[in-house]
Design a protein around this motif. Structure first.
Motif, PDB file in Angstrom:
ATOM      1  N   ARG A   1       3.863  20.357  11.094  1.00 36.68           N
ATOM      2  CA  ARG A   1       2.803  19.356  10.949  1.00 36.68           C
ATOM      3  C   ARG A   1       3.144  18.434   9.772  1.00 36.68           C
ATOM      4  N   ILE A   2       2.789  17.166   9.931  1.00 37.72           N
ATOM      5  CA  ILE A   2       3.076  16.156   8.900  1.00 37.72           C
ATOM      6  C   ILE A   2       1.795  15.402   8.598  1.00 37.72           C
ATOM      7  N   ILE A   3       1.478  15.245   7.326  1.00 37.58           N
ATOM      8  CA  ILE A   3       0.322  14.442   6.903  1.00 37.58           C
ATOM      9  C   ILE A   3       0.820  13.206   6.153  1.00 37.58           C
ATOM     10  N   ILE A   4       0.416  12.040   6.620  1.00 39.12           N
ATOM     11  CA  ILE A   4       0.740  10.787   5.942  1.00 39.12           C
ATOM     12  C   ILE A   4      -0.393  10.478   4.965  1.00 39.12           C
ATOM     13  N   ALA A   5      -0.064  10.459   3.679  1.00 44.43           N
ATOM     14  CA  ALA A   5      -1.066  10.204   2.644  1.00 44.43           C
ATOM     15  C   ALA A   5      -0.457   9.268   1.593  1.00 44.43           C
ATOM     16  N   VAL A   6       0.096   8.160   2.063  1.00 40.61           N
ATOM     17  CA  VAL A   6       0.877   7.278   1.190  1.00 40.61           C
ATOM     18  C   VAL A   6       0.033   6.259   0.431  1.00 40.61           C
ATOM     19  N   GLY A   7      -1.268   6.171   0.753  1.00 38.19           N
ATOM     20  CA  GLY A   7      -2.142   5.275  -0.006  1.00 38.19           C
ATOM     21  C   GLY A   7      -1.912   3.804   0.283  1.00 38.19           C
ATOM     22  N   GLY A   8      -2.322   2.973  -0.680  1.00 42.80           N
ATOM     23  CA  GLY A   8      -2.222   1.527  -0.492  1.00 42.80           C
ATOM     24  C   GLY A   8      -1.512   0.846  -1.641  1.00 42.80           C
ATOM     25  N   TRP A   9      -1.423  -0.471  -1.527  1.00 41.71           N
ATOM     26  CA  TRP A   9      -0.709  -1.287  -2.523  1.00 41.71           C
ATOM     27  C   TRP A   9      -1.435  -2.615  -2.645  1.00 41.71           C
ATOM     28  N   PRO A  10      -1.490  -3.218  -3.836  1.00 44.11           N
ATOM     29  CA  PRO A  10      -2.209  -4.484  -3.992  1.00 44.11           C
ATOM     30  C   PRO A  10      -1.668  -5.573  -3.067  1.00 44.11           C
ATOM     31  N   PHE A  11      -2.593  -6.368  -2.538  1.00 46.68           N
ATOM     32  CA  PHE A  11      -2.236  -7.493  -1.675  1.00 46.68           C
ATOM     33  C   PHE A  11      -2.505  -8.804  -2.399  1.00 46.68           C
ATOM     34  N   VAL A  12      -1.497  -9.664  -2.454  1.00 44.26           N
ATOM     35  CA  VAL A  12      -1.643 -11.005  -3.038  1.00 44.26           C
ATOM     36  C   VAL A  12      -1.245 -12.010  -1.962  1.00 44.26           C
ATOM     37  N   PRO A  13      -2.132 -12.933  -1.595  1.00 46.05           N
ATOM     38  CA  PRO A  13      -1.803 -13.891  -0.535  1.00 46.05           C
ATOM     39  C   PRO A  13      -0.724 -14.876  -0.980  1.00 46.05           C
ATOM     40  N   GLU A  14      -0.136 -15.549  -0.024  1.00 45.94           N
ATOM     41  CA  GLU A  14       0.873 -16.563  -0.307  1.00 45.94           C
ATOM     42  C   GLU A  14       0.199 -17.889  -0.666  1.00 45.94           C
ATOM     43  N   PHE A  15       0.641 -18.513  -1.731  1.00 41.81           N
ATOM     44  CA  PHE A  15       0.157 -19.834  -2.121  1.00 41.81           C
ATOM     45  C   PHE A  15       1.130 -20.383  -3.171  1.00 41.81           C
ATOM     46  N   PRO A  16       1.135 -21.692  -3.401  1.00 40.16           N
ATOM     47  CA  PRO A  16       2.045 -22.263  -4.402  1.00 40.16           C
ATOM     48  C   PRO A  16       1.757 -21.723  -5.800  1.00 40.16           C
ATOM     49  N   GLY A  17       2.760 -21.105  -6.406  1.00 41.23           N
ATOM     50  CA  GLY A  17       2.582 -20.538  -7.735  1.00 41.23           C
ATOM     51  C   GLY A  17       2.268 -19.057  -7.734  1.00 41.23           C
ATOM     52  N   ARG A  18       2.389 -18.429  -6.587  1.00 36.19           N
ATOM     53  CA  ARG A  18       2.114 -16.991  -6.467  1.00 36.19           C
ATOM     54  C   ARG A  18       2.958 -16.175  -7.441  1.00 36.19           C
ATOM     55  N   GLU A  19       4.151 -16.644  -7.757  1.00 42.88           N
ATOM     56  CA  GLU A  19       5.061 -15.907  -8.636  1.00 42.88           C
ATOM     57  C   GLU A  19       4.569 -15.857 -10.083  1.00 42.88           C
ATOM     58  N   HIS A  20       3.516 -16.599 -10.385  1.00 42.48           N
ATOM     59  CA  HIS A  20       3.021 -16.639 -11.761  1.00 42.48           C
ATOM     60  C   HIS A  20       1.815 -15.717 -11.986  1.00 42.48           C
ATOM     61  N   VAL A  21       1.517 -14.829 -11.029  1.00 37.14           N
ATOM     62  CA  VAL A  21       0.345 -13.969 -11.167  1.00 37.14           C
ATOM     63  C   VAL A  21       0.762 -12.506 -11.305  1.00 37.14           C
ATOM     64  N   ILE A  22      -0.177 -11.699 -11.797  1.00 38.62           N
ATOM     65  CA  ILE A  22      -0.007 -10.249 -11.806  1.00 38.62           C
ATOM     66  C   ILE A  22      -1.029  -9.644 -10.851  1.00 38.62           C
ATOM     67  N   ASP A  23      -0.785  -8.388 -10.448  1.00 40.44           N
ATOM     68  CA  ASP A  23      -1.752  -7.714  -9.587  1.00 40.44           C
ATOM     69  C   ASP A  23      -2.392  -6.546 -10.339  1.00 40.44           C
ATOM     70  N   SER A  24      -3.185  -5.748  -9.628  1.00 40.03           N
ATOM     71  CA  SER A  24      -3.945  -4.680 -10.279  1.00 40.03           C
ATOM     72  C   SER A  24      -3.082  -3.482 -10.640  1.00 40.03           C
ATOM     73  N   ASN A  25      -1.807  -3.481 -10.254  1.00 37.53           N
ATOM     74  CA  ASN A  25      -0.859  -2.499 -10.796  1.00 37.53           C
ATOM     75  C   ASN A  25      -0.237  -3.010 -12.099  1.00 37.53           C
ATOM     76  N   ASP A  26       0.190  -4.275 -12.071  1.00 35.66           N
ATOM     77  CA  ASP A  26       0.866  -4.866 -13.230  1.00 35.66           C
ATOM     78  C   ASP A  26      -0.012  -4.889 -14.475  1.00 35.66           C
TER      79      ASP A  26
END
Length: 449
Positions: free
Chosen positions: A132-157
């Motif tokens: 038996r296998i249980i997948i429990a890998v959780g999630g990761w912050p999502f940041v949409p695409e827009f001009p200047g996206r490379e200049h932001v941090i997310d809730s992990n950073d």
């Protein structure tokens, strides 16, 4: 090739709980993890965030102390000290999780896990198999695409900033965005909260949402509703110029995006199985957490029923017991107590007013707003809100909601009462602890509507 009765992919809250329960029930268990033990909650979520919340409270406490006769001269924050102290505590907790797995007899496999089909999994360079296998890998912050996206941090950073900015723009309307607005504001950072909707904290009771917005503004947080970022430019001095869709431009040293999370399914090998996804991109499971691939299950944020640590724990426990112990275990999603560690805190359990009225028809709403006693000798304008929602036909309490100090601590006890089926009459005949905020829940006598 090593073979196990159970292989859990992901050593977060749900995965560790499922593996420990299964091992204690006699199963041969392994956990595969490529990053850190404890998952999002321990490393880049609940725990470090709450430590930051505690730190941010001190600015209010120093200010309020004067009303009680204390003289506090020129307090200063060392961001480096706070961050390093947080890191030490997280490292300690990583060790605690390692000991929990080891003491339960669970094998830890370090590396990225990828499903190969036919109950086989590649973990790093090693292939293993499991009944038996249980997948429990959780999630990761999502940041949409827009001009200047490379200049932001997310809730992990945000937990690893080298220095605290003088000014920050936080984009999002969920509990993470609201909490970090309070954190940065409390740490002395000029804080903007930008949300594209009319009002943040969607899904919470409307009175709670409106009241919290008022409290944030009163604390000096700049709240921008019905606004969204169209672009971000970085100037030579490292300042981010944030253009909103209403043509307003905000300037800040940092921009943090808290615009949701996505299931962390990257290179998981689902294409080698019959595992299917929902329209929201979460793994589709039945009531027993089984996917369409025989012997493969999923729990926690990757399922998306309620993306909360205690829910993942409950799901992991129920599934492990169903697989290796006494079948018939389930998770009750109807009464999930929730706290939002804004300033002041939000605590809630059960239905909001609109949902209760839609489901039950005739309801009674008991509500009170006041300045808490602990602020009575201060010049603070912070207020509390207490709200109880009752089904008129049965007198059963349908929802308890609060904005105020220690709301999360208070709501936990109320969740026990509601889980036991408490009525408004039960609340009314309960003796209050005086003088406390919590007693307000048992002293409300007249419905406001």
């Amino acid at each position: 090739m090593q073979h196990f009765d159970l292989l859990v992919i992901g050593a977060g809250s749900g995965g560790v709980r499922a593996s420990r329960i299964a091992a204690n029930l006699g199963a041969k268990v392994a956990v595969a993890e490529e990053r850190y033990l404890g998952g999002t909650c321990v490393n880049v979520g609940c725990v470090p965030k709450k430590l930051f919340v505690y730190a941010s409270h001190f600015s209010d406490l120093y200010s309020q102390a004067r009303g009680f006769g204390w003289s506090v001269a020129n307090p200063q924050l060392s961001w480096a000290t706070l961050r390093e102290s947080k890191d030490r505590e997280i490292e300690r907790l990583n060790g605690v999780y390692a000991n929990l797995l080891d003491n339960a007899g669970v094998t830890l496999l370090e590396g990225h896990a990828r499903l190969l089909g036919d109950k086989r999994v590649m973990v790093g360079a090693e292939e293993v198999s499991a009944d038996r296998i249980i997948i429990a890998v959780g999630g990761w912050p999502f940041v949409p695409e827009f001009p200047g996206r490379e200049h932001v941090i997310d809730s992990n950073d945000v937990f690893f900033l080298d220095e605290l900015p003088d000014e920050i723009v936080i984009v999002g309307g969920g509990y993470i965005a609201a909490e970090f607005a309070g954190i940065f504001n409390g740490l002395g950072v000029k804080t903007h909260l930008v949300y594209r909707g009319d009002l943040f904290l969607r899904g919470f009771d409307d009175d709670i949402r409106l009241f919290m917005a008022e409290q944030m503004r009163a604390k000096g947080i700049h709240v921008h509703f019905n606004a969204d970022v169209t672009s971000i430019d970085l100037d030579d001095a490292g300042i981010r110029n944030v253009t909103l869709n209403n043509a307003e431009v905000l300037t800040a040293g940092q921009v943090m995006y808290a615009t949701g999370r996505r299931p962390l399914l990257d290179n998981l090998g689902l294409e080698a199985t019959k595992v299917s996804l929902t329209a929201k991109g979460t793994i589709e499971v039945d009531d027993d957490f089984a996917t369409r691939e025989p012997g493969v299950y999923a729990i926690g944020d990757v399922v998306g029923r309620a993306e909360l640590t205690p829910v993942a724990l409950a799901e992991g426990m129920a599934l492990a017991r169903n697989l290796f112990g006494e079948a018939g275990q389930s998770v009750n999603y109807d009464l999930i107590p929730t706290a939002v560690f804004t300033q002041p805190n939000i605590g809630t359990v059960g239905l909001g007013e609109a949902a209760a009225r839609e489901r039950f028809g005739e309801i009674a709403v008991y509500q009170s707003s006041f300045k808490p006693m602990q602020l009575s000798l201060t010049d603070s304008n912070e207020r509390c809100l207490i709200k109880v929602i009752v089904d008129v036909a049965s007198d059963k309490v349908l929802g308890c909601h609060m904005v105020g100090p220690e709301a999360g601590e208070i709501i936990q006890g109320l969740a026990v009462a509601m889980t036991a089926g408490a009525t408004k009459a039960d609340f009314d005949r309960t003796i209050g602890v005086h003088p406390t905020l919590a007693e307000e829940f048992v002293t409300l006598r007249e419905a406001v509507r």
